[in-house]
Design a protein around this motif. Structure first.
Motif, PDB file in Angstrom:
ATOM      1  N   VAL A  62       0.853  -1.196   0.000  1.00  0.00           N
ATOM      2  CA  VAL A  62       0.000   0.000   0.000  1.00  0.00           C
ATOM      3  C   VAL A  62       0.890   1.247   0.000  1.00  0.00           C
ATOM      4  O   VAL A  62       0.646   2.208  -0.730  1.00  0.00           O
ATOM      5  N   GLN A  63       1.954   1.201   0.784  1.00  0.00           N
ATOM      6  CA  GLN A  63       2.867   2.342   0.848  1.00  0.00           C
ATOM      7  C   GLN A  63       3.505   2.624  -0.518  1.00  0.00           C
ATOM      8  O   GLN A  63       3.600   3.772  -0.945  1.00  0.00           O
ATOM      9  N   ALA A  64       3.947   1.559  -1.189  1.00  0.00           N
ATOM     10  CA  ALA A  64       4.568   1.750  -2.505  1.00  0.00           C
ATOM     11  C   ALA A  64       3.558   2.370  -3.468  1.00  0.00           C
ATOM     12  O   ALA A  64       3.884   3.259  -4.262  1.00  0.00           O
ATOM     13  N   GLU A  65       2.315   1.922  -3.345  1.00  0.00           N
ATOM     14  CA  GLU A  65       1.263   2.452  -4.229  1.00  0.00           C
ATOM     15  C   GLU A  65       0.939   3.916  -3.877  1.00  0.00           C
ATOM     16  O   GLU A  65       0.718   4.742  -4.759  1.00  0.00           O
ATOM     17  N   VAL A  66       0.943   4.217  -2.595  1.00  0.00           N
ATOM     18  CA  VAL A  66       0.700   5.608  -2.169  1.00  0.00           C
ATOM     19  C   VAL A  66       1.767   6.515  -2.782  1.00  0.00           C
ATOM     20  O   VAL A  66       1.460   7.571  -3.352  1.00  0.00           O
ATOM     21  N   LEU A  67       3.007   6.073  -2.710  1.00  0.00           N
ATOM     22  CA  LEU A  67       4.083   6.901  -3.260  1.00  0.00           C
ATOM     23  C   LEU A  67       3.893   7.076  -4.768  1.00  0.00           C
ATOM     24  O   LEU A  67       4.028   8.181  -5.299  1.00  0.00           O
ATOM     25  N   ARG A  68       3.539   5.963  -5.438  1.00  0.00           N
ATOM     26  CA  ARG A  68       3.354   6.054  -6.894  1.00  0.00           C
ATOM     27  C   ARG A  68       2.270   7.083  -7.216  1.00  0.00           C
ATOM     28  O   ARG A  68       2.402   7.895  -8.115  1.00  0.00           O
ATOM     29  N   ARG A  69       1.202   7.064  -6.449  1.00  0.00           N
ATOM     30  CA  ARG A  69       0.104   7.999  -6.695  1.00  0.00           C
ATOM     31  C   ARG A  69       0.511   9.447  -6.439  1.00  0.00           C
ATOM     32  O   ARG A  69       0.145  10.341  -7.178  1.00  0.00           O
ATOM     33  N   ILE A  70       1.249   9.645  -5.358  1.00  0.00           N
ATOM     34  CA  ILE A  70       1.680  11.016  -5.043  1.00  0.00           C
ATOM     35  C   ILE A  70       2.555  11.527  -6.182  1.00  0.00           C
ATOM     36  O   ILE A  70       2.385  12.653  -6.670  1.00  0.00           O
ATOM     37  N   LEU A  71       3.461  10.682  -6.633  1.00  0.00           N
ATOM     38  CA  LEU A  71       4.397  11.124  -7.673  1.00  0.00           C
ATOM     39  C   LEU A  71       3.696  11.279  -9.021  1.00  0.00           C
ATOM     40  O   LEU A  71       3.978  12.218  -9.771  1.00  0.00           O
ATOM     41  N   ALA A  72       2.759  10.382  -9.299  1.00  0.00           N
ATOM     42  CA  ALA A  72       2.034  10.491 -10.576  1.00  0.00           C
ATOM     43  C   ALA A  72       1.215  11.780 -10.588  1.00  0.00           C
ATOM     44  O   ALA A  72       1.164  12.498 -11.589  1.00  0.00           O
ATOM     45  N   ALA A  73       0.595  12.084  -9.450  1.00  0.00           N
ATOM     46  CA  ALA A  73      -0.259  13.275  -9.385  1.00  0.00           C
ATOM     47  C   ALA A  73       0.567  14.553  -9.492  1.00  0.00           C
ATOM     48  O   ALA A  73       0.085  15.569  -9.991  1.00  0.00           O
ATOM     49  N   ASN A  74       1.812  14.492  -9.049  1.00  0.00           N
ATOM     50  CA  ASN A  74       2.596  15.729  -8.974  1.00  0.00           C
ATOM     51  C   ASN A  74       3.824  15.727  -9.878  1.00  0.00           C
ATOM     52  O   ASN A  74       4.738  16.541  -9.698  1.00  0.00           O
ATOM     53  N   ARG A  75       3.806  14.831 -10.848  1.00  0.00           N
ATOM     54  CA  ARG A  75       4.901  14.770 -11.809  1.00  0.00           C
ATOM     55  C   ARG A  75       4.990  16.111 -12.541  1.00  0.00           C
ATOM     56  O   ARG A  75       3.971  16.715 -12.868  1.00  0.00           O
ATOM     57  N   GLY A  76       6.201  16.574 -12.723  1.00  0.00           N
ATOM     58  CA  GLY A  76       6.368  17.830 -13.461  1.00  0.00           C
ATOM     59  C   GLY A  76       6.302  19.068 -12.586  1.00  0.00           C
ATOM     60  O   GLY A  76       6.482  20.189 -13.064  1.00  0.00           O
ATOM     61  N   THR A  77       6.040  18.893 -11.301  1.00  0.00           N
ATOM     62  CA  THR A  77       6.070  20.085 -10.444  1.00  0.00           C
ATOM     63  C   THR A  77       7.527  20.529 -10.309  1.00  0.00           C
ATOM     64  O   THR A  77       8.463  19.735 -10.495  1.00  0.00           O
ATOM     65  N   GLU A  78       7.673  21.785  -9.967  1.00  0.00           N
ATOM     66  CA  GLU A  78       9.022  22.350  -9.930  1.00  0.00           C
ATOM     67  C   GLU A  78       9.929  21.564  -8.970  1.00  0.00           C
ATOM     68  O   GLU A  78      11.067  21.230  -9.303  1.00  0.00           O
ATOM     69  N   TYR A  79       9.386  21.269  -7.794  1.00  0.00           N
ATOM     70  CA  TYR A  79      10.225  20.612  -6.792  1.00  0.00           C
ATOM     71  C   TYR A  79      10.631  19.215  -7.246  1.00  0.00           C
ATOM     72  O   TYR A  79      11.814  18.855  -7.210  1.00  0.00           O
ATOM     73  N   LEU A  80       9.647  18.436  -7.704  1.00  0.00           N
ATOM     74  CA  LEU A  80       9.962  17.055  -8.080  1.00  0.00           C
ATOM     75  C   LEU A  80      10.839  16.994  -9.322  1.00  0.00           C
ATOM     76  O   LEU A  80      11.740  16.161  -9.418  1.00  0.00           O
ATOM     77  N   SER A  81      10.599  17.903 -10.285  1.00  0.00           N
ATOM     78  CA  SER A  81      11.396  17.878 -11.522  1.00  0.00           C
ATOM     79  C   SER A  81      12.867  18.094 -11.196  1.00  0.00           C
ATOM     80  O   SER A  81      13.755  17.520 -11.820  1.00  0.00           O
ATOM     81  N   ARG A  82      13.100  18.931 -10.195  1.00  0.00           N
ATOM     82  CA  ARG A  82      14.478  19.224  -9.810  1.00  0.00           C
ATOM     83  C   ARG A  82      15.239  17.939  -9.468  1.00  0.00           C
ATOM     84  O   ARG A  82      16.417  17.804  -9.733  1.00  0.00           O
ATOM     85  N   TRP A  83      14.537  16.994  -8.852  1.00  0.00           N
ATOM     86  CA  TRP A  83      15.214  15.771  -8.391  1.00  0.00           C
ATOM     87  C   TRP A  83      14.966  14.563  -9.281  1.00  0.00           C
ATOM     88  O   TRP A  83      15.822  13.703  -9.408  1.00  0.00           O
TER      89      TRP A  83
END
Ligand code: AMP
Length: 630
Positions: A62-83
């Motif tokens: 469930v945790q791995a899936e939660v992370l996937r969802r958070i990242l999928a929802a926020n892909r391309g944001t300034e903070y995440l793109s940086r890393w």
């Protein structure tokens, strides 16, 4: 990192269907979820427990899936793109993504997010931290480390609040079933909301929640209704709200199923107020009137619309209060609320100090410790509500955020580094581990990746894994990790201070005194530096006893650095300052004046805040210096 060999996790595992409402992230997709939804709408506690147990059984996946969802929802944001650059989150397996994320995105503190959050507050609507624009900002209480912090608040935040309350209520009702349609005396308070430069609404997380749809849904789903209308909760004057909560609580006395607040402090402060105002409250019940101390017009109108004259109830209450006053209000709760089954509030961590007083008010009524969370994210739920308070743990809800844990190892005799880091304490850190890899008995600092745009965010809380609920860890709260008392090589945490004050206050109790509240300060303005502990006490206590309390506290610090320093006088004798009655009320008022809400207030246990120190020093009426080590 080993991958989790469990069944595929579906959306219904991430969120119980009844709480999904609009959020596309949490939408049900499967037939199973639809079925769960139907059952849940029948209002069955076993459904929410079933959903939660299922999530715990599969916590790692469930945790791995939660992370996937958070990242999928926020892909391309300034903070995440940086890393993460433009990593194709959608195409990656959850486990591979988990490894990639943990290797590329650094651990961060609030200070790292502050510039991003500030831009959002100033009106930047580009995808900075989240793809969905942030509409609300929450203000953390700031009472644990002295500084209020903004964090994004979204619909997800309200939904998880609803979820945790429902899960907790379901477990509680197994032990303490309550009648349908019952009332709750809830000491809850909204703070003032404000607008940021960019037009976002800012307020405490509890304030956002109390004005959300989820707060209403919670009452329906848990079948219990708060006595006080919105106009009382949000009067923005905690003294007036407290008066009204008490008045309505007594007006509906025969229907109150339990008494609650977010933190135990609020219940204690409410009953202290009751000791002063009970005659006036009974008068209002007798006449169906309202004290002129309630000046907020909409609150007045709402109250007058509810309370009608009830002379017989008032007479009964007055007689009971007269008797209770003679007994110093011992057992006031069961006496005035005969149907109340328990008192429910956060009673762990810095709230432990208020337990003696709370037990006094509660008579023999069970005290049930509420759940664990922060403005940033809810964390864990108390699934064993009948356990004694010393053994309370919180089962991490694996759907709320992506959780990591930094193992902390206590170091003995480490001298303070010249290049002091942000956190300078007695712990060596290991690499963070995911939830599925924590070990029983190990202490950790919690790291959060949230649906609201915080990535690998160090929460600053220290917890110990006490066991497991299925495959999710049960955490016992230890303290804020931030070192609180240090002069040179000594290091004492909030927990150490708590134990020391407990020892000192036992002598006070024996002398019939009561410790109302306390805080501390490491005074290095003169050489040698020394600790100052401020006490507000109730009752007449001889100076000799207070001197002994001071000595006892000084001698009770077990930290090796402190003991050695005291022996060679590189730390001076502990100073106990007795402050006048009402000093801690002034501190509370200072925080409330700065936008904190009583619902989230925690007395800072150590302070170097100049405003607080000047309040404390001006209000000091007696000083004692320890004779230990002399
Ligand atoms: P706030 O600043 O208002 O968001 O407060 C959140 C902090 O309160 C957490 O990080 C913890 O330090 C503390 N806290 C919350 N829940 C509990 C609990 N159940 N037991 C002990 N401390 C808690």
């Amino acid at each position: 990192m080993p991958c989790h060999r469990v069944r595929k996790v579906t959306s219904s595992d991430i969120a119980p269907s009844l709480c999904t409402t609009e959020s596309h992230l949490l939408r049900m997709e499967t037939k199973a979820a639809a079925a769960a939804g139907r059952r849940a709408h029948e209002g069955c506690d076993s459904d929410i427990i079933g959903w939660f147990e299922d999530a715990c059984e599969n916590a790692g996946a469930v945790q791995a899936e939660v992370l996937r969802r958070i990242l999928a929802a926020n892909r391309g944001t300034e903070y995440l793109s940086r890393w993460l650059g433009d990593v194709e989150v959608e195409g990656m397996g959850a486990c591979a993504l988990e490894s990639l994320y943990r290797s590329r995105v650094p651990l961060a503190s609030h200070a790292d997010f502050e510039p991003f959050i500030q831009r959002i507050a100033d009106g930047d609507t580009s995808p900075v931290l989240t793809q969905e624009p942030v509409q609300l900002l929450s203000l953390s209480s700031g009472t644990t480390d002295g500084r209020q912090k903004y964090v994004p608040f979204t619909r997800h935040s309200s939904q998880t609040t609803l979820q945790i309350f429902r899960i907790a209520a379901a477990y509680r009702s197994r032990v303490y079933p309550i009648g349908e349609g019952g009332r709750i005396l809830e000491f809850i308070y909204s703070s003032k909301q404000s607008k940021t430069k960019g037009g976002l609404t800012a307020g405490t997380a509890t304030t956002h929640y109390y004005s959300s749809e989820e707060f209403k849904i919670k009452q329906e789903k848990t079948k219990s209704f708060t006595c006080s209308p919105e106009e009382v909760i949000s009067s923005c004057d905690y003294k007036q709200s407290t008066y009204c909560h008490l008045l309505l609580g007594l007006y509906f006395a025969d229907r109150i199923e339990f008494i609650t607040s977010t933190f135990a402090y609020s219940i204690v402060q409410a009953f202290r107020a009751f000791e002063d105002h009970w005659r006036e409250i009974c008068g209002d019940i007798r006449d169906g009137g309202l004290s002129p101390r309630i000046t907020v017009e909409r609150t007045r109108q709402a109250m007058l619309g509810i309370v009608s004259p009830n002379p017989s109830l008032a007479q009964r209450l007055e007689a009971a209060c007269e008797e209770l006053e003679r007994k110093d209000w011992c057992g006031v709760i069961p006496k005035l609320w005969p149907k109340a089954r328990y008192v429910y509030s956060i009673m762990t961590g810095s709230m432990q100090h208020y337990l003696t007083k709370l037990r006094h008010y509660a008579g023999g009524l069970p005290l049930v410790s509420a759940d664990y969370g922060s403005t940033e994210s809810w964390i864990g739920v108390n699934v064993d509500p009948s356990l004694p308070l010393e053994r309370v743990t919180f089962a991490v809800v694996p759907t709320f955020s992506y959780f990591e844990f930094i193992p902390l190892h206590r170091q003995k005799n480490r001298s303070r580094s010249k290049n002091s880091e942000a956190i300078d304490d007695d712990f060596a850190e290991d690499e963070p581990v995911p939830l599925s890899q924590v070990k029983v008995g190990q202490e950790y600092e919690i790291v959060l990746t949230t649906f609201t745009g915080l990535y690998r965010y160090r929460l600053g809380d220290m917890v110990e894994v006490a066991g497991f609920h299925k495959h999710t860890p049960k955490l016992s709260f230890i303290c804020r990790r931030k070192l609180i008392l240090t002069v040179n090589i000594d290091k004492n945490t909030e927990k150490d201070l708590q134990l020391v004050v407990e020892r000192g206050s036992q002598l006070l109790w024996k002398a019939m005194g009561e410790l109302v509240d306390f805080t501390s300060h490491a005074d290095i303005s003169k050489q040698p530096g020394h600790y100052v502990i401020y006490w507000e006490i109730k009752g007449e206590v001889e100076e000799k006893v207070l001197g002994e309390c001071c000595r006892e506290m000084d001698a009770s610090f077990e930290d090796h650095g402190y003991v050695v320093s005291r022996k060679c006088n590189s730390i001076g004798p502990l100073e106990l300052c007795i402050v006048e009655t009402g000093t801690f009320r002034k501190i509370l008022d200072h925080f409330i004046g700065n936008g904190a809400a009583l619902s989230q207030f925690k007395t800072p246990r150590c302070t170097s805040n100049q405003v607080l120190l000047s309040i404390l020093n001006v209000c000091t009426v007696k000083r004692f210096y320890s004779t230990a080590y002399s």
